[in-house]
Scaffold this motif. Structure first.
Motif, PDB file in Angstrom:
ATOM      1  N   THR A  91      -0.570   6.794  10.258  1.00 54.39           N
ATOM      2  CA  THR A  91      -0.728   6.960   8.813  1.00 54.39           C
ATOM      3  C   THR A  91       0.651   7.023   8.178  1.00 54.39           C
ATOM      4  N   HIS A  92       0.960   6.075   7.322  1.00 54.62           N
ATOM      5  CA  HIS A  92       2.275   6.010   6.699  1.00 54.62           C
ATOM      6  C   HIS A  92       2.280   6.719   5.345  1.00 54.62           C
ATOM      7  N   ALA A  93       3.431   7.290   5.031  1.00 50.43           N
ATOM      8  CA  ALA A  93       3.576   7.984   3.759  1.00 50.43           C
ATOM      9  C   ALA A  93       3.684   6.987   2.611  1.00 50.43           C
ATOM     10  N   SER A  94       3.077   7.337   1.486  1.00 53.06           N
ATOM     11  CA  SER A  94       3.213   6.576   0.246  1.00 53.06           C
ATOM     12  C   SER A  94       4.015   7.443  -0.714  1.00 53.06           C
ATOM     13  N   GLU A  95       5.263   7.066  -0.947  1.00 57.80           N
ATOM     14  CA  GLU A  95       6.177   7.934  -1.679  1.00 57.80           C
ATOM     15  C   GLU A  95       6.779   7.216  -2.877  1.00 57.80           C
TER      16      GLU A  95
END
Length: 236
Positions: free
Chosen positions: A44-48
């Motif tokens: 799960t990748h961060a959305s920043e």
């Protein structure tokens, strides 16, 4: 007791050693039970949002955690401090005595265009600590040396939980992960003499025994993520 010329007080007291005797200790990682390893990428990748972001990590003595992140590409600042307690007891004497809710922690300022939060978390678990130790890291014992992630928003909390669940499902470690997720905690910078400690005192006995191996592990396991050392900056 001044840290510039001695071991950390809890370590010196526990061993009953002065500096001269400590210099004779074998230079091995102290009390390590889980060896550093290159853990899998986060599923799960961060959305920043663009621009500088801050993440707070606690993994035992802040000297070593700060030293590791100061060598990570995309990190623009790393400050040692305290998280989990109140402003009134955010000082080294109070925290090291074990009577506060604080953990020794590091606030990491980073550019998400270069390195995402989930990638920082991966490096943290891979080389900065043994996440299976409960209220302890190496020779340092007490709740102030617990391993913890202090998410600053809901997205960081989501990513932290997802990666812990991923590591648990993969049985990445021989024992259960003890790292806590503690959202909503304020961060308080530590005293000036704690800042950049590994960079300024690479020959210090505590650094040589406990923290230098973490930096070597970073360089060996994540060469593409390793950058020259930088000095600390206040967290945003």
């Amino acid at each position: 007791m001044a840290h510039r010329v001695t071991l950390r007080p809890h370590l010196g007291a526990a061993l009953g050693l002065g500096l001269a005797a400590a210099l004779l200790l074998p230079r091995l990682p102290a009390f390590a039970e889980e060896a550093p390893r290159r853990l899998p990428e986060a599923a799960t990748h961060a959305s920043e949002a663009p621009g500088a972001q801050v993440a707070v990590f606690a993994g035992g003595c802040f000297w070593g955690v700060q030293g590791v992140f100061q060598h990570v590409r995309g990190v623009t600042g790393a400050v040692s401090g305290y998280a989990g307690g109140t402003a009134s007891d955010a000082d080294y004497k109070s925290v090291s005595g074990g009577g506060t809710d604080h953990a020794e922690a590091v606030a990491v300022t980073y550019d998400p265009a270069v390195i995402r939060y989930d990638e920082l978390v991966r490096i943290f678990f891979s080389v900065a600590l043994d996440p299976t130790q409960i209220d302890r890291q190496g020779p340092d014992t007490g709740r102030q040396y617990r391993s913890a992630l202090f998410p600053r928003d809901a997205e960081q909390a989501r990513i932290a939980r997802a990666y812990l669940d991923q590591l648990d499902a993969a049985k990445a470690f021989a024992r259960p992960i003890a790292t806590r997720i503690e959202p909503g905690a304020a961060f308080y910078p530590a005293e000036a003499y704690h800042q950049d400690f590994m960079a300024r005192h690479p020959g210090h006995p505590y650094i040589a025994v406990n923290d230098a191996p973490k930096l070597e592990a970073l360089k060996q396991l994540f060469p593409e993520r390793t950058a020259p050392v930088l000095v600390s900056r206040p967290p945003a």
